[in-house]
Enzyme design. Structure first.
Site, PDB file in Angstrom:
ATOM      1  N   ASP A  43       1.126   5.126   5.045  1.00 28.88           N
ATOM      2  CA  ASP A  43       0.399   3.897   5.332  1.00 28.88           C
ATOM      3  C   ASP A  43      -0.537   3.589   4.172  1.00 28.88           C
ATOM      4  O   ASP A  43      -1.385   4.406   3.815  1.00 28.88           O
ATOM      5  CB  ASP A  43      -0.396   4.063   6.628  1.00 28.88           C
ATOM      6  N   GLY A  44      -0.380   2.407   3.583  1.00 29.74           N
ATOM      7  CA  GLY A  44      -1.195   2.039   2.432  1.00 29.74           C
ATOM      8  C   GLY A  44      -2.679   2.016   2.740  1.00 29.74           C
ATOM      9  O   GLY A  44      -3.500   2.375   1.883  1.00 29.74           O
TER      10      GLY A  44
ATOM     11  N   ASP B 179       0.973  -5.850  -1.784  1.00 31.15           N
ATOM     12  CA  ASP B 179       2.066  -6.764  -1.443  1.00 31.15           C
ATOM     13  C   ASP B 179       2.841  -6.161  -0.284  1.00 31.15           C
ATOM     14  O   ASP B 179       4.039  -5.918  -0.371  1.00 31.15           O
ATOM     15  CB  ASP B 179       2.957  -6.991  -2.669  1.00 31.15           C
TER      16      ASP B 179
END
Length: 303
Positions: A167-168, A185
């Protein structure tokens, strides 16, 4: 953080802009003439999830389509997540990806780049090619997207390039790294995940960046909440940002800097053109002109 309202940011950042049409000889069309891969001029399915066929809704699972020279990543039949020219895989096929590379005007020689969201790897692949001295880390939450990397000729992991599954938002919060450039993005089959557009996330992005670090965010203009997302970035970065619409699309690219005031003059743009041509980035001067116009419009609005 500052208390600027979403409506105030809307008026300051989005008013008075209309997309110019680019001419046939615009440098954004002149990337490279190198033919890197053969292709068939046919329409076919490059990859579908198990049990799916043309016309099915693949329930949010990623799939690849090919039409002529175009190979694209989809989560459904309605929206293209990423695109690639089969004949020239390094070419940035989608206009917003060219706009996001405008970060090079603010830092032409970054040493540490992080990306949240892989998709078809257009930005990761291009940065790997154009910035050989940069260390690049890409964080993608979906393993089934990462599994498609070979379809888009994304480089293998190496000592300066790696793709992490995670998970970013968690990565930005926990990683001790201090990137020069942080590109966001990240989209799923619904849109931008809430954890990648919250005030907390943007605060963590600001804290994580190195001195003079730059965050570059792709926002989708048709998202009813995108102006609220812009307002959150404005708050987290103390107003030190510029928003640049992409030509011919609804994408908005946010450039937000930690440190000195973000700016780009016509003189700075002209000095950079030779460098970008040497990097097979002849599309960038057109992007730079668009960025300069946004700064000029903002200056006039603030008088």
């Amino acid at each position: 953080m500052s208390g600027t309202s979403a409506a105030g940011v809307d008026d300051a950042l989005f008013s008075g802009w209309s997309a110019p049409r680019l001419g046939e000889d615009d440098p954004s069309d002149l990337l490279t003439e190198t033919n890197l891969a053969p292709h068939d001029q046919v329409c076919r399915v490059g990859y579908l999830p198990s049990g799916s066929c043309m016309g099915d809704h693949p329930l949010g699972k990623p799939f690849v389509l090919e039409f002529g020279d175009s190979r694209s990543l989809h989560f459904d039949w309605a929206c293209v997540q990423s695109g690639m020219s089969i004949a020239n895989p390094l070419k940035l096929s989608l206009e917003y990806t060219k706009t996001m590379m405008g970060f090079l005007f603010f830092n032409p020689d970054p040493r540490h780049i992080e990306m949240i969201g892989l998709g078809g790897g257009s930005l990761a692949k291009y940065c790997h090619h154009a910035l050989p001295d940069a260390d690049i880390t890409v964080v993608e939450i979906r393993s089934d997207v990462i599994d498609l990397r070979e379809h888009f000729l994304i480089p293998s992991d190496s000592d300066r390039f790696r793709i992490l599954c995670g998970d970013g938002a968690d990565y930005v919060k926990a990683s001790p790294a201090r990137p020069d450039i942080l590109m966001v993005d990240g989209f799923d089959d619904v849109g931008q995940p809430p954890q990648l557009c919250s005030s907390e996330f943007y605060d963590h992005c600001y804290s994580r960046l190195g001195p003079e670090g730059l965050m570059v965010v792709n926002l989708w203009g048709k998202d009813r909440d995108y102006r609220h997302h812009a307002a959150r970035i404005e708050q987290s970065f103390f107003g030190n940002l510029i928003i640049v619409p992409s030509e011919g699309t609804s994408n908005k690219t946010v450039f937000a800097r930690k440190g000195s005031r973000i700016s780009l003059s016509t003189a700075e743009l002209e000095r950079s053109e030779t460098v970008f041509k040497d990097r097979d980035a002849r599309f960038l001067p057109a992007i730079g002109k668009r960025i300069v116009r946004q700064f000029q419009r903002r200056t006039k609005q603030n008088r």
